[in-house]
Write an enzyme that holds these catalytic residues in place. Structure first.
Site, PDB file in Angstrom:
ATOM      1  N   HIS A   1       1.654  -0.121   2.459  1.00 29.61           N
ATOM      2  CA  HIS A   1       2.814  -1.010   2.330  1.00 29.61           C
ATOM      3  C   HIS A   1       3.731  -0.854   3.550  1.00 29.61           C
ATOM      4  O   HIS A   1       4.192  -1.829   4.128  1.00 29.61           O
ATOM      5  CB  HIS A   1       3.668  -0.631   1.112  1.00 29.61           C
ATOM      6  CG  HIS A   1       3.049  -0.900  -0.225  1.00 29.61           C
ATOM      7  ND1 HIS A   1       2.982   0.049  -1.212  1.00 29.61           N
ATOM      8  CD2 HIS A   1       2.492  -2.013  -0.745  1.00 29.61           C
ATOM      9  CE1 HIS A   1       2.403  -0.471  -2.283  1.00 29.61           C
ATOM     10  NE2 HIS A   1       2.088  -1.717  -2.033  1.00 29.61           N
TER      11      HIS A   1
ATOM     12  N   SER B   1      -1.580   1.242  -4.565  1.00 29.51           N
ATOM     13  CA  SER B   1      -0.762   2.087  -5.434  1.00 29.51           C
ATOM     14  C   SER B   1      -1.616   2.656  -6.560  1.00 29.51           C
ATOM     15  O   SER B   1      -1.407   3.797  -6.982  1.00 29.51           O
ATOM     16  CB  SER B   1       0.399   1.280  -6.024  1.00 29.51           C
ATOM     17  OG  SER B   1       1.264   0.882  -5.000  1.00 29.51           O
TER      18      SER B   1
ATOM     19  N   ARG C   1      -6.080  -7.022   2.362  1.00 28.92           N
ATOM     20  CA  ARG C   1      -7.007  -5.904   2.514  1.00 28.92           C
ATOM     21  C   ARG C   1      -8.458  -6.353   2.470  1.00 28.92           C
ATOM     22  O   ARG C   1      -9.265  -5.985   3.279  1.00 28.92           O
ATOM     23  CB  ARG C   1      -6.776  -4.853   1.414  1.00 28.92           C
ATOM     24  CG  ARG C   1      -5.546  -4.042   1.633  1.00 28.92           C
ATOM     25  CD  ARG C   1      -5.132  -3.325   0.388  1.00 28.92           C
ATOM     26  NE  ARG C   1      -4.633  -4.255  -0.610  1.00 28.92           N
ATOM     27  CZ  ARG C   1      -4.057  -3.915  -1.735  1.00 28.92           C
ATOM     28  NH1 ARG C   1      -3.911  -2.646  -2.036  1.00 28.92           N
ATOM     29  NH2 ARG C   1      -3.617  -4.822  -2.570  1.00 28.92           N
TER      30      ARG C   1
END
Ligand code: ADP
Length: 163
Positions: free
Chosen positions: A17, A129, A91
Site C-alpha cells: 500500500h 493485508s 497486482r
C-alpha cells in the site's frame, strides 16, 4: 490542485500500500488515503480508528498525504475534491477483473470520476493485508511486509484476534 484518493480497507497497511501511496504523492498535489468500511470482509483485525491511526503514522513523512475514513459510497465521497482521481494498485489479473467492475459501478454513480492504476512493485505483487493477517496469526516475522514502526503492534494484536 489535483487530488488522488487511494481507497482501501488497510487492515492493516502493508508496504505494498505504502509503495502506491508514495508513488501517487509524487504525481499528484495531494493524496487522501481513504480508509473504508468493508462490510463484505470477515471480522476485521483492527477497528477503522486503529487503522486510520496506523496509516497516519506510516505516512507522516509525506507532507502532501492526508488520511480520512468514510462509510459512504466512494463515488459520492470523491465529490468532495474537485477533479479527484482514484488511484489504485494492480497486482494481478484478478485485481483487474474486480477493478474494471468497480470502475463501471463508480461511473454509474459519478460519471466524472476516473480511476488510474499503478502496477504493483515486483517485490509486493503477492502482498496483501490478508497475507499479513494470516502470517501474524501464526506468529511469523512481518519484517519487509509492513512498516517497521507498526510491526510490534500488529504482532501483538494477532495474539488476541479471532481467539
Ligand atoms: P488488500 O487487497 O491488501 O486487502 P485493500 O483492500 O486495503 O488491501 O486495497 C487497497 C488498494 O491497495 C487496492 O487498490 C489494492 O489493489 C492496493 N494494494 C493492496 N496491496 C497492494 C500491493 N501489494 N501492491 C500494490 N497495490 C496494492
Amino acid at each position: 490542485m489535483r487530488t488522488a484518493i487511494c481507497p482501501g480497507s488497510f487492515d492493516p497497511i502493508t508496504l505494498g500500500h505504502l509503495n502506491i501511496i508514495r508513488r501517487a504523492a509524487k504525481i499528484f498535489d495531494h493524496v487522501v488515503v481513504l480508509i473504508t468500511v468493508n462490510s463484505g470482509k470477515t471480522r476485521p483485525m483492527f477497528t477503522i480508528e486503529e487503522r486510520a491511526d496506523m496509516v497516519r503514522r506510516a505516512v507522516s513523512r509525506y507532507p502532501n498525504v492526508t488520511v480520512d475514513t468514510s462509510d459512504i459510497l466512494l463515488a459520492e465521497y470523491a465529490r468532495r475534491y474537485e477533479g479527484a482521481v482514484l488511484v489504485k494498485g494492480l497486482r494481478a489479473a484478478s485485481d483487474f477483473e474486480y477493478e474494471f467492475q468497480m470502475d463501471l459501478i463508480n461511473k454509474n454513480i459519478n460519471p466524472q470520476l476516473e480511476t488510474m492504476f499503478l502496477t504493483a512493485s515486483g517485490k509486493y505483487t503477492f502482498l496483501s493485508s490478508s497475507v499479513v493477517r494470516e502470517m501474524a496469526r501464526y506468529g511469523a516475522d512481518l519484517t519487509g511486509l509492513v512498516p517497521d514502526e507498526l510491526k510490534a503492534e500488529i504482532e501483538a494484536k494477532a495474539k488476541t484476534w479471532l481467539k
